[in-house]
Scaffold this motif. Structure first.
Motif, PDB file in Angstrom:
ATOM      1  N   SER A  94       9.944 -14.411   4.986  1.00 28.96           N
ATOM      2  CA  SER A  94      10.124 -14.288   6.432  1.00 28.96           C
ATOM      3  C   SER A  94      11.606 -14.114   6.758  1.00 28.96           C
ATOM      4  O   SER A  94      12.481 -14.381   5.933  1.00 28.96           O
ATOM      5  N   LYS A 136       6.174  -5.243  13.634  1.00 29.23           N
ATOM      6  CA  LYS A 136       6.686  -6.299  14.507  1.00 29.23           C
ATOM      7  C   LYS A 136       5.590  -7.011  15.277  1.00 29.23           C
ATOM      8  O   LYS A 136       4.484  -6.518  15.428  1.00 29.23           O
ATOM      9  N   LYS A 137       5.935  -8.193  15.741  1.00 27.07           N
ATOM     10  CA  LYS A 137       5.037  -8.953  16.613  1.00 27.07           C
ATOM     11  C   LYS A 137       5.820  -9.379  17.847  1.00 27.07           C
ATOM     12  O   LYS A 137       7.051  -9.571  17.806  1.00 27.07           O
ATOM     13  N   LYS A 148       7.862  -8.799  11.672  1.00 27.94           N
ATOM     14  CA  LYS A 148       6.877  -9.653  11.015  1.00 27.94           C
ATOM     15  C   LYS A 148       6.820  -9.329   9.524  1.00 27.94           C
ATOM     16  O   LYS A 148       6.780 -10.205   8.685  1.00 27.94           O
ATOM     17  N   LYS A 149       6.806  -8.019   9.216  1.00 29.88           N
ATOM     18  CA  LYS A 149       6.829  -7.575   7.834  1.00 29.88           C
ATOM     19  C   LYS A 149       7.945  -6.557   7.660  1.00 29.88           C
ATOM     20  O   LYS A 149       8.126  -5.685   8.510  1.00 29.88           O
TER      21      LYS A 149
END
Length: 249
Positions: A94, A136-137, A148-149
């Motif tokens: 993360s 993304k979030k 997010k990733k």
């Protein structure tokens, strides 16, 4: 606070966690290359066009790296490599983990953690420059998004002179190695003397002999995972291989 002291940790360094599993030879090689080259002063940082990831438009007024952000980039590139799954190019960590292990996390007087220094480096420089791609979030604020990733792109590896063909060559070698290991694993559970015996038996007896060899080779838990259908499939494969082997002879 004087301007020269506005960064809490002016010299961030990536410190990998202890007792982690060993990284692949390729990742170790890539990290060595990245540590030997000043990735923050790569020609790519000045020749590539910055693209707005939301619109796909060129960003004409784009903020380049100041020295503090350059220091952060040197640290986070190594961290991203360390956690990179080279098969998918996914960074398996993360933003918070990357920030913590690079010394880029900060804390307010009230004890609240901030990873803004790392997240902005990614969203405001690495992503527009095309070094990473992010899924993304949305955060609690309707206008803010955080990665997010994170996926590393071929341009990321070009920062330290590793081409896509070099990566492909490594992956191809890994596939061949895995294939060879699987072939060896498939053959070692039946000894050569047993193979000669099985070859002289009728089909039903031969299949029973192969079944016994499989039961002796695998543990109880492995046999449970394989299941009756999986076991039958393995018997079919091994019996077929034996038939082909002795037909050729």
């Amino acid at each position: 606070m004087p301007r020269k002291n506005y960064i809490c940790n002016p010299k961030p360094v990536f410190n990998p966690p202890k007792n982690e599993k060993k990284r692949s030879n390729f990742i170790c090689y890539a990290m060595k290359k990245a540590s030997e080259i000043d990735v923050a002063r790569s020609r790519l940082n000045y020749t590539l066009l910055a693209i707005d990831p939301k619109t796909g438009n060129i960003l004409p007024r784009f903020r380049r790296l100041n020295e503090h952000r350059a220091c952060a980039m040197r640290a986070i590139v190594l961290a991203m490599l360390y956690y990179c799954n080279i098969d998918s190019n996914l960074v398996e960590a993360s933003i918070e983990k990357l920030a913590d292990e690079c010394g880029l996390s900060t804390f307010s007087d009230s004890g609240n953690k901030s990873i803004t220094r790392a997240s902005r480096l990614i969203s405001e420089f690495l992503e527009p420059m095309g070094f990473v791609k992010c899924k993304k979030k949305k955060t609690q604020s309707t206008s803010n998004y955080i990665p997010k990733k994170i996926f590393l792109t071929p341009s990321f590896f070009m920062l330290f002179h590793i081409s896509q063909s070099t990566i492909n060559q490594y992956l191809s070698g890994q596939k061949k190695l895995l294939k060879n290991l699987k072939i060896k694993e498939k053959k070692i559970f039946i000894s050569f003397s047993d193979i000669k015996i099985i070859s002289k038996l009728d089909e039903k007896s031969a299949r029973n002999k192969i079944l016994n060899a499989l039961i002796n080779y695998y543990t109880a838990s492995e046999l449970t995972k394989i299941g009756p259908k999986g076991l039958k499939k393995k018997i079919d494969i091994e019996y077929s291989n034996l038939c082909k082997l002795y037909k050729k002879k």
